[in-house]
Motif scaffolding. Structure first.
Motif, short mmCIF file in Angstrom:
data_model
loop_
_atom_site.label_atom_id
_atom_site.label_comp_id
_atom_site.label_asym_id
_atom_site.label_seq_id
_atom_site.Cartn_x
_atom_site.Cartn_y
_atom_site.Cartn_z
N ARG A 39 8.94 9.87 -3.67
CA ARG A 39 8.67 8.81 -4.25
C ARG A 39 10.14 8.28 -4.82
O ARG A 39 10.51 7.77 -4.68
CB ARG A 39 8.05 7.87 -4.23
N GLY A 613 10.54 -7.43 -1.76
CA GLY A 613 10.83 -6.44 -0.53
C GLY A 613 9.95 -6.46 0.54
O GLY A 613 9.04 -6.64 1.35
N GLY A 615 7.98 -3.90 2.54
CA GLY A 615 6.77 -3.80 2.63
C GLY A 615 4.86 -5.09 2.55
O GLY A 615 4.60 -5.44 4.00
N GLN A 622 3.78 -3.98 10.01
CA GLN A 622 5.73 -4.13 10.24
C GLN A 622 6.18 -4.56 11.62
O GLN A 622 7.13 -3.25 12.25
CB GLN A 622 6.19 -2.55 10.14
N ASP A 632 14.96 1.50 4.01
CA ASP A 632 14.24 0.30 3.63
C ASP A 632 14.91 -1.04 4.43
O ASP A 632 16.15 -1.49 4.89
CB ASP A 632 15.00 -0.36 2.05
N GLN A 635 16.94 -3.48 1.87
CA GLN A 635 18.26 -2.53 1.01
C GLN A 635 19.35 -1.71 1.59
O GLN A 635 20.54 -1.69 1.08
CB GLN A 635 17.50 -1.70 0.34
N ASP A 636 19.06 -1.42 3.08
CA ASP A 636 19.86 -0.81 3.36
C ASP A 636 20.52 -0.79 4.90
O ASP A 636 20.71 -0.44 5.84
CB ASP A 636 18.86 0.75 3.74
#
Length: 680
Positions: A39, A613, A615, A622, A632, A635-636
């Motif tokens: 992590r 975020g 999650g 999801q 993520d 972020q990505d």
């Protein structure tokens, strides 16, 4: 000699007992352990001096051991081991309980790296139970990986086992085509996995993560496009263009421009060669059900049956009643099918579905059972997408020959993220509220004002209105950090503060029949107040309810709070939402104040995604997508866009990944989507 696919128990240092602990983390084979990525890392390459180490933060301090005190037994029978270390700037006290071996290993006069949470005072810092590493260990591996662990599996053992598993890393197949590795300068799979578990430095770890994030998103996009491809067969329910004007004319009010536009998009899809696969997304109260009704009317005029799946029985009943009002004047018979029906009622419903008399079937998961056979299902509608995984969508679609699919969701997702996530769905957005929907005033108060607020509730009830009160817990043992358990709240707060009022209680552990009964009583006006957990979150219409009170509001994501707020404001009277929280955290207060300022669900969703975020935003499910391990979705997004383009390009050359050189890739897609049941 074990290989990469061997059971984890055969890895040195594991054995049958620890294998059971690994199974709790979803690790069954040596391959699974290699793909269980850290992590984060503890960076020993840049240690703090004793005085510069920040308080109450996990950090690494380099210091020399000065003396080791004798172990002593303290109150409660525990053994305390104590070591004093220091550097030029100050002293560092190190303590361990019941771990004498940790202190015994330390040699006075030798420099070590100590990692842990720093406490104490300016002149004498302290760390309880520090992790200790020598100069040689840090030189060999400056970054120490930290893994998600589970009870009974010490973190140190998991780390050691992951390092031992690296012996098998060369056996990993690399699913990415070689030209992609060259084009984006990415390391091979085995090198990336080795580097993520044992990086030489921060740059090594970053390069490994970049490669593994790309791979995961590339495989995700391939899977989504393949599912879309499977849905791109010729539809078994061809329809012809029809004018929607007769349907719009039958309404007691004019639809919004967004409703007309979305209905036209859907009907255009229904006339296409391939089955529709569309997501209808709209904020709370934007009128999704009316758009669905237009689509059902359109299918019925073309001679096809429709099915609508709702996540709860009460919502299914509500949809059936509302849709019957709209559709039965046109001769479309609406049939309800839910788990709580009597056997005789169910037999009548099943017969009507099988012989085609039921133009629309509205139901819960009961519609997915084997006993339900349609005469000619042409349109399947799923309400509240995130309560249904991809598998349930597949079962519904399997009840006919490639029917059209419409998914309705009230969780607004920023459009770019929606398009990337739902690569298998086209999107229609309802971004206008119907006229007459009044904005809901939102206030944020602390528990000190609770008594005053109850005075306000009393006035609202006296004026003939109804009130929701939401508490986020069920049993007393969940009352960590002072949370009001819903039963206790009902007995000790709501009933005493509203004497003589009719107060109902609703929580997730009640039987569905009892839940329905309480909700129906509230809907019928037989209760003044409903004290509830979030089981009221989805879609139920009680026009007379004007106040939504949410206790411990910090426990919910903003999107969930926005959904709850949307339960009121469905009638003509002014409505309000009151958020109660005693949490003093600045971030929490900012989030709740943000909700007071905005009523736009898309703005709320964007803020929630940025601050909490994905999650928290999507919850556990999801949205029926597979669980991502390194990537993520927020972020990505840049990597996701590139991965999407590359996935499209590959499938243009090999639409089903059938070529031998793409076998490893096809296997990875199957493996990733097995977690979501999506490729079934």
């Amino acid at each position: 000699m074990p290989d990469i696919n061997s059971d984890i128990q055969y890895l040195k240092g594991v054995g049958p007992a620890y294998a059971k602990k690994f199974a709790k983390l979803g690790i069954y084979t040596i391959r699974d352990l290699l793909l269980h990525y850290p992590r984060r890392y503890i960076d020993y390459s840049q240690p703090y001096t004793v005085v510069s180490a920040p308080f109450d933060v996990d950090c690494c301090v380099k210091a020399t051991v000065l003396q080791r005190d004798p172990d002593r037994r303290i109150k409660g029978g525990r053994m305390l081991s104590h070591v004093l270390a220091g550097d030029d700037t100050g002293m560092l006290a190190l303590s361990w309980f019941n771990a004498p071996y940790a202190a015994e290993k330390l040699e006075p006069g030798t420099e070590y790296y100590f990692e842990g949470r720093v406490g104490g005072m300016m002149t004498r810092r302290e760390i309880l139970h520090p992790l200790v590493r020598t100069e040689a260990q840090v030189a060999a591996a400056p970054l120490l990986p930290v893994y998600g662990s589970t009870e009974g599996l010490p973190a140190a053992r998991l780390t050691r086992c992951a390092q031992l598993a690296l012996e098998y890393v060369a056996q990993l197949d690399d699913p990415l085509p070689p030209e992609l590795l060259t084009r984006y300068r990415m390391p091979p799979k085995a090198d990336a996995v080795r580097a993520i578990h044992a990086p030489r430095d921060a740059a090594d770890a970053a390069a490994a993560r970049r490669r593994l994030i790309f791979e995961e998103l590339y495989i995700l996009q391939l899977g989504i496009f393949l599912m879309r491809g499977h849905g791109r067969k010729i539809t078994g329910a061809p329809m012809r263009e029809l004018d929607l004007a007769p349907f719009w004319r039958s309404l007691p009010y004019a639809p919004t421009g967004a409703q007309r536009r979305s209905a036209e998009e859907i009907c255009h899809d229904l006339c296409g060669q391939t089955p529709m696969n569309r997501l209808l997304q709209g904020d709370v109260g934007s009128g999704k059900t009316l758009v669905a009704a237009a689509a059902i009317w359109f299918a019925a005029q073309n001679g096809w049956q429709s099915a609508m799946l709702a996540p709860t029985e009460i919502l299914a009943r509500q949809h059936a009643a509302n849709l019957a009002d709209r559709l039965e004047p046109f001769g479309v018979n609406v049939t309800l099918l839910v788990g709580g029906m009597k056997a005789a009622e169910k037999r009548v419903a099943l017969a009507a579905i099988a012989d085609g008399r039921a133009g629309l079937v509205v139901g819960t998961h009961a519609v997915l059972t084997d006993s339900v056979v349609f005469k000619n299902l042409g349109l399947a509608i799923v309400d509240e997408q995130h309560r249904f995984g991809v598998r349930q969508r597949g079962i519904l679609a399997g009840k006919a020959n490639n029917p059209h699919l419409l998914v309705m969701s009230a969780t607004p997702i920023p459009r770019t993220l929606g398009l990337l996530m739902y690569g298998d769905l086209d999107i229609s957005i309802l971004d206008e509220l119907p006229p007459g929907r009044k904005p809901i005033k939102t206030w944020f108060i602390t528990g000190k004002k609770r008594r005053d607020m109850y005075g306000f509730l009393e006035k609202q009830i006296a004026a003939g209105h109804q009130v929701y009160i939401v508490c986020p817990a069920i049993e007393e043992n969940e009352m960590d950090s002072g949370m009001k358990a819903v039963k206790q709240y009902y007995e000790q707060v709501a009933c005493p503060l509203l004497p003589g009022r009719r107060i109902g209680l609703l929580h997730g552990k009640m039987k569905p029949k009892d839940k329905d009964e309480v909700m129906q009583q509230f809907k019928a006006g037989e209760l003044d107040v409903l004290v509830s957990t979030t089981v009221i979150e989805v879609g139920v219409d009680v026009p007379n309810a004007t106040v939504m009170v949410i206790e411990n509001a910090e426990r919910f994501g903003l999107s969930a709070l926005h959904q709850l707020r949307g339960r009121v404001g469905r009638g003509a009277a002014n409505s309000c939402c009151i958020l109660i929280s005693d949490n003093e955290g600045e971030a929490v207060r900012q989030r709740l104040h943000f909700l007071c300022r905005t009523s736009d669900g898309f703005a709320v969703a964007k803020y929630d995604l940025e601050t909490r975020g994905p999650g928290d935003f999507f919850g556990e499910a999801q949205h029926g997508l597979p669980t991502l391990h390194v990537a993520d979705l927020v972020q990505d997004t840049r990597t996701l866009t590139v991965a999407q383009q590359e996935a499209k390009a590959l499938l243009a050359l090999d639409p089903n990944l059938a070529k031998p050189e793409h076998k490893a890739l096809s296997d990875e897609v199957e493996r990733l989507f097995a977690t979501a049941g999506a490729m079934n």
